[in-house]
Structures are given as C-alpha cells and as structure tokens.
Design a protein around this motif. Structure first.
Motif, PDB file in Angstrom:
ATOM      1  N   MET A   1       0.633  -1.439   0.194  1.00  0.00           N
ATOM      2  CA  MET A   1      -0.009  -0.448   0.022  1.00  0.00           C
ATOM      3  C   MET A   1       0.853   1.097  -0.118  1.00  0.00           C
ATOM      4  N   LEU A   2       2.341   1.461   0.627  1.00  0.00           N
ATOM      5  CA  LEU A   2       3.123   2.097   0.862  1.00  0.00           C
ATOM      6  C   LEU A   2       3.384   2.701  -0.683  1.00  0.00           C
ATOM      7  N   GLU A   3       3.666   1.712  -1.524  1.00  0.00           N
ATOM      8  CA  GLU A   3       4.827   1.783  -2.671  1.00  0.00           C
ATOM      9  C   GLU A   3       2.795   1.995  -3.702  1.00  0.00           C
ATOM     10  N   LYS A   4       2.008   1.478  -3.182  1.00  0.00           N
ATOM     11  CA  LYS A   4       0.652   2.503  -4.369  1.00  0.00           C
ATOM     12  C   LYS A   4       1.127   3.748  -3.825  1.00  0.00           C
ATOM     13  N   ALA A   5       1.276   3.995  -2.515  1.00  0.00           N
ATOM     14  CA  ALA A   5       0.443   5.802  -2.294  1.00  0.00           C
ATOM     15  C   ALA A   5       1.620   6.060  -2.720  1.00  0.00           C
ATOM     16  N   GLU A   6       2.542   5.983  -2.905  1.00  0.00           N
ATOM     17  CA  GLU A   6       4.220   6.497  -2.926  1.00  0.00           C
ATOM     18  C   GLU A   6       3.823   6.712  -4.642  1.00  0.00           C
ATOM     19  N   SER A   7       4.153   6.106  -5.731  1.00  0.00           N
ATOM     20  CA  SER A   7       3.602   5.937  -6.888  1.00  0.00           C
ATOM     21  C   SER A   7       2.652   7.080  -7.364  1.00  0.00           C
ATOM     22  N   TRP A   8       1.140   6.823  -6.620  1.00  0.00           N
ATOM     23  CA  TRP A   8      -0.044   7.829  -6.279  1.00  0.00           C
ATOM     24  C   TRP A   8      -0.040   9.103  -6.316  1.00  0.00           C
ATOM     25  N   ALA A   9       0.818   9.594  -4.940  1.00  0.00           N
ATOM     26  CA  ALA A   9       0.809  10.386  -4.604  1.00  0.00           C
ATOM     27  C   ALA A   9       2.163  11.244  -5.160  1.00  0.00           C
ATOM     28  N   SER A  10       2.796  10.705  -6.442  1.00  0.00           N
ATOM     29  CA  SER A  10       3.608  11.886  -6.998  1.00  0.00           C
ATOM     30  C   SER A  10       3.122  11.964  -7.858  1.00  0.00           C
ATOM     31  N   THR A  11       2.727  11.158  -8.716  1.00  0.00           N
ATOM     32  CA  THR A  11       1.375  11.285 -10.071  1.00  0.00           C
ATOM     33  C   THR A  11       0.441  12.148  -9.888  1.00  0.00           C
ATOM     34  N   GLU A  12      -0.477  12.774  -8.559  1.00  0.00           N
ATOM     35  CA  GLU A  12      -1.189  13.340  -8.218  1.00  0.00           C
ATOM     36  C   GLU A  12      -0.264  14.589  -7.668  1.00  0.00           C
ATOM     37  N   GLY A  13       0.753  14.622  -7.611  1.00  0.00           N
ATOM     38  CA  GLY A  13       1.260  15.890  -7.123  1.00  0.00           C
ATOM     39  C   GLY A  13       1.336  16.153  -5.576  1.00  0.00           C
TER      40      GLY A  13
ATOM     41  N   GLN B   1       1.179   6.100  12.662  1.00  0.00           N
ATOM     42  CA  GLN B   1       0.292   4.822  12.434  1.00  0.00           C
ATOM     43  C   GLN B   1       1.510   3.825  12.171  1.00  0.00           C
ATOM     44  N   VAL B   2       2.011   4.212  11.056  1.00  0.00           N
ATOM     45  CA  VAL B   2       2.682   2.774  10.562  1.00  0.00           C
ATOM     46  C   VAL B   2       4.052   2.358  11.530  1.00  0.00           C
ATOM     47  N   LYS B   3       5.151   3.454  12.057  1.00  0.00           N
ATOM     48  CA  LYS B   3       5.505   3.223  13.225  1.00  0.00           C
ATOM     49  C   LYS B   3       5.185   2.297  14.315  1.00  0.00           C
ATOM     50  N   SER B   4       3.572   2.675  14.584  1.00  0.00           N
ATOM     51  CA  SER B   4       3.221   1.892  15.581  1.00  0.00           C
ATOM     52  C   SER B   4       3.040   0.271  15.246  1.00  0.00           C
TER      53      SER B   4
ATOM     54  N   ALA C   1      11.496   6.280   4.965  1.00  0.00           N
ATOM     55  CA  ALA C   1      11.603   5.636   6.054  1.00  0.00           C
ATOM     56  C   ALA C   1      10.570   4.304   6.767  1.00  0.00           C
ATOM     57  N   CYS C   2       9.398   5.192   6.718  1.00  0.00           N
ATOM     58  CA  CYS C   2       8.036   4.210   6.566  1.00  0.00           C
ATOM     59  C   CYS C   2       8.382   2.875   6.006  1.00  0.00           C
ATOM     60  N   LYS C   3       8.855   2.676   4.494  1.00  0.00           N
ATOM     61  CA  LYS C   3       8.687   1.138   4.245  1.00  0.00           C
ATOM     62  C   LYS C   3      10.615   0.351   4.823  1.00  0.00           C
ATOM     63  N   ALA C   4      11.013   0.657   5.201  1.00  0.00           N
ATOM     64  CA  ALA C   4      12.206   1.121   6.236  1.00  0.00           C
ATOM     65  C   ALA C   4      12.195   0.073   6.989  1.00  0.00           C
ATOM     66  N   LEU C   5      10.915   0.652   8.078  1.00  0.00           N
ATOM     67  CA  LEU C   5      10.733   0.451   9.506  1.00  0.00           C
ATOM     68  C   LEU C   5       9.800  -1.212   8.668  1.00  0.00           C
ATOM     69  N   LEU C   6       8.883  -0.814   7.882  1.00  0.00           N
ATOM     70  CA  LEU C   6       7.944  -1.838   7.626  1.00  0.00           C
ATOM     71  C   LEU C   6       9.030  -3.579   7.454  1.00  0.00           C
TER      72      LEU C   6
END
Length: 174
Positions: free
Chosen positions: A23-35, A56-59, A89-94
């Motif tokens: 989901m974070l990978e998808k969100a990263e791509s989406w955020a980049s595309t959507e600005g 939330q991710v850190k938790s 950073a979030c993906k590294a924690l996961l």
C-alpha cells in the motif's frame, strides 16, 4: 486442535506488514502522480486527537518488531522517537518488522510464552503480562488498530485502495 502462539500471531502480522508495504508503494506512486506533498500526507490524521500517518506505520513496527524484542528481554516500552515522515523511512520500518517476524523461531516463542513481561511508559505506567497475554491481548490488537488506521488515512486522502489491499495475500488451502 492446538495452535501455537507463533501460529496465532506471526503469520497474521506478516500478512498485514506485506500488505502495508505494498500500500505504501502504491501510495508513493499515487502521490507523485497526483502532485500530493509527501510531508503533508504524513501529517494527516483521521481526526484532530489521533496521531498522524507516520505514527500509525511506526506503531505497526513497534507492535511487531519491538514486541518480539520485548518478549525476549521481558520488558517492553514503546519507542518515543518522532514518527517517520517519508515513504522511504516508513518502508524501511516495515522491512525491519518483516525481517524480525521472518526470523522468529516457533520453538523460541513457545518457550517464552509463559514468561513474565513488564510493559512500561517511563514512571507513568506499568502493566504486568505473560508473554502470551502481552502478544494476544495487547500487542496484536494494537498492531491491527494502527494498520487499519494507516489504511483509513490513505483511503481518506484518496488513494484508490480497497479491502483486498488491506488484507493482502491470504493463506489459502492448497
């Protein structure tokens, strides 16, 4: 049928940790595309009195990787450092949480199940558990609360995800 503590906890954590990573990978791509500004996204809260996306991710990392460290040492205190504010950073924690879950041995967890574990937050709070009760009644519900909140924040912001994205890869028969 008897089920081990490992079987009751670790495969479920791994299922959701991998789904969150995707989901974070998808969100990263989406955020980049959507600005969408990454910093703003990681400050997003469901409601004013809840903590932001990065927390939330850190938790989820706290209630998996750090929980496993805690069951080994007999003590657990949540990490109070600032939450991550970037996708990397979030993906590294996961990734760290996934590696910790992959590394825990079923026999090791079973040997620790009846051990004492003390949860503390400084001098403010102390809760005494067995390892089994800590994992089943405290850590796992917290893990699912924070993973669900991660999904909810991303969905609220417009990421096109659904229930299957949250559930990830099911452990199907066969």
């Amino acid at each position: 049928m008897s089920i081990s503590l490992h079987a009751a906890v670790v495969p479920n954590w791994l299922q959701i940790l991998h789904a969150m990573r995707r989901m974070l990978e998808k969100a990263e791509s989406w955020a980049s595309t959507e600005g969408i500004d990454e910093g703003d996204l990681f400050k997003t809260r469901l409601i004013e009195d809840m903590l932001p996306l990065g927390y939330q991710v850190k938790s989820c990392w706290t209630h998996s990787k750090l929980a496993l460290d805690g069951v080994r040492s007999g003590t657990f205190s949540p990490d109070m450092s600032p939450p991550p504010t970037t996708f990397s950073a979030c993906k590294a924690l996961l990734d760290e949480a996934i590696a910790a879950c992959d590394a825990v041995d079923e026999a090791e967890l079973e040997k620790l199940a009846d051990n004492d574990l003390v949860f503390t937050i400084g001098d403010k709070l102390r809760l005494d558990f067995t390892v089994q009760d800590f994992l089943l009644s405290f850590t796992t519900p917290n893990f699912f609360f924070h993973s669900t909140t991660t999904y909810d924040i991303l969905r609220m912001k417009g990421l096109p995800v659904g229930k299957q994205d949250f559930l990830g890869r099911l452990r199907l028969k066969g």
